[in-house]
Write an enzyme that holds these catalytic residues in place. Sequence first.
Site, short mmCIF file in Angstrom:
data_model
loop_
_atom_site.label_atom_id
_atom_site.label_comp_id
_atom_site.label_asym_id
_atom_site.label_seq_id
_atom_site.Cartn_x
_atom_site.Cartn_y
_atom_site.Cartn_z
N SER A 1 -46.25 -9.12 9.08
CA SER A 1 -45.70 -10.39 9.55
C SER A 1 -44.24 -10.45 9.13
O SER A 1 -43.74 -9.56 8.44
CB SER A 1 -46.46 -11.55 8.90
N LYS A 2 -43.59 -11.49 9.56
CA LYS A 2 -42.17 -11.64 9.28
C LYS A 2 -41.88 -11.57 7.78
O LYS A 2 -40.94 -10.93 7.33
CB LYS A 2 -41.69 -12.98 9.83
N ARG A 3 -42.75 -12.23 7.04
CA ARG A 3 -42.63 -12.25 5.59
C ARG A 3 -42.60 -10.83 5.01
O ARG A 3 -41.99 -10.55 4.00
CB ARG A 3 -43.83 -13.05 5.07
N HIS A 4 -43.29 -9.92 5.70
CA HIS A 4 -43.36 -8.54 5.22
C HIS A 4 -42.21 -7.66 5.67
O HIS A 4 -42.07 -6.55 5.21
CB HIS A 4 -44.63 -7.87 5.75
N GLY A 5 -41.48 -8.14 6.63
CA GLY A 5 -40.40 -7.28 7.13
C GLY A 5 -40.50 -7.00 8.62
O GLY A 5 -39.83 -6.13 9.13
#
Length: 473
Positions: free
Chosen positions: A242-246
């Site tokens: 996800s975005k949080r992960h990159g």
Amino acid sequence: MTNKIITRFAPSPTGFLHIGGARTALFNWVFAKKHGGEMLLRIEDTDRARYSEEAKRAIEEGLKWLGLDWGGEAVSQYQRRDRHREIAHELVEKGLAYKCYCSAEELSEMRARAREAGLPPRYDGRWRDADPALAPEGVAPSIRIKVPTSGTIVVHDHVQGDVTFECANLDDFIILRSDGSPTYMLAVVVDDHDMNVTHIIRGDDHLTNAARQIVIFNAMQWDVPQMTHVPLIHGPDGAKLSKRHGAMGVDAYRKMGYLPAAVRNYLARLGWSHGDDEFFSTEQMIEWFSLEGLNKGASRFDFAKLENLNGQHIREEKPAYLFTTMVELAEELGNYSDKAGLLAHKETVISALPELQPRAKTVLELITLAQFIYAERPLPIEEKASKHLNENTRAMLIEIIALLEIHANWEAASLQQLVRDFGEQKELKLGKVAQPMRVALTGRTVSPGVFEVMELLGKSESLERLKDQAVHP
Ligand code: GLU
């Protein structure tokens, strides 16, 4: 004669080149490069509601920044729709596909019945062998391909091995919709064939599509390209990326100060390995790459690793190249004072870079480290640096200034000797003397060696900076 290897990267234009797509592109590119072949670019832009020129440009720019070149112009899948239709009709003429006149209601009834019977929602083949004379008036048909009623389709995959699909589980799927638009399944096959693609390398979310695509390849008696379905990228916690992960666009990585060579290195390691090698150049990657080296399991995105590799690549890069990257990044981020400062002190910055490189993990950090070179006097002093300047250290700096003013040799080694002697005389460790000097000279606690800094700044600028803090703070 062996055929030229042709791969393709076939993104749907979603607005940016996301990191998973970038990795797919990289594998296609490396594989083609390794074999003296070529990667082609096809924009899968058939969903017109979501398509925009800008989204296409974002993909092309992302690839360019990553240094992944492709052969010729990007192919627009949408522009090729007449050709897709032609093949759909050819398959009907050959008796390998047929017109289906089912209405939306009929299809949903069919699905409901299948569900009730505990079966997967499948088309029941009612128009497969029906007499075309039964076609209802005024109804535009869709075209469905005849999937063999028995037997299997085997996807020979370089990562997954042989994956077998029962034909009985693949219903007669639509290749041309009733509005005349080709489906993704048909378009991909026709395009891959016409573009002479020899190897398909893509995410393993397309594995089941591969079986359906093979049905079309076989019906047309076209060679099936070699298939490689690469496991997806997960977040560090194992969940979907996800975005949080990159899961951002590559432009976000550029703006964070990552070098394309480091991103290539990191993306290659995400899903491919060559022994225990973590850090490598793109040339090495091309030399070492093989489809067999692709991992079978999903990979996990790890920012710390990317940052670490970036630091290593920064250390290896040439100062002149890094300088250009710093200026471009400052410009892109709207840091015009940094851009102007860098350009005005180009030679000094380039000569200082070997000192800065081991201290930075990103290009942004390089810029911050270089700021002391062009900072305007009196220098702003970083909060955590200011504690090194107090009454005692100021008095000490005043003594050192007096010594420096009459010191002629402004080379780092000679300056160091002078300060060392001073420290010995005062029974102070070198660090105790050097740190307040560093803060006065750079405004920071982290910088290249303080004597290198002084040599770089020259005598008069160095003395002025020391006086700014010691004499009239
Ligand atoms: N357009 C598809 C995607 O973005 C890729 C299709 C393919 O590689 O065959 O996932």
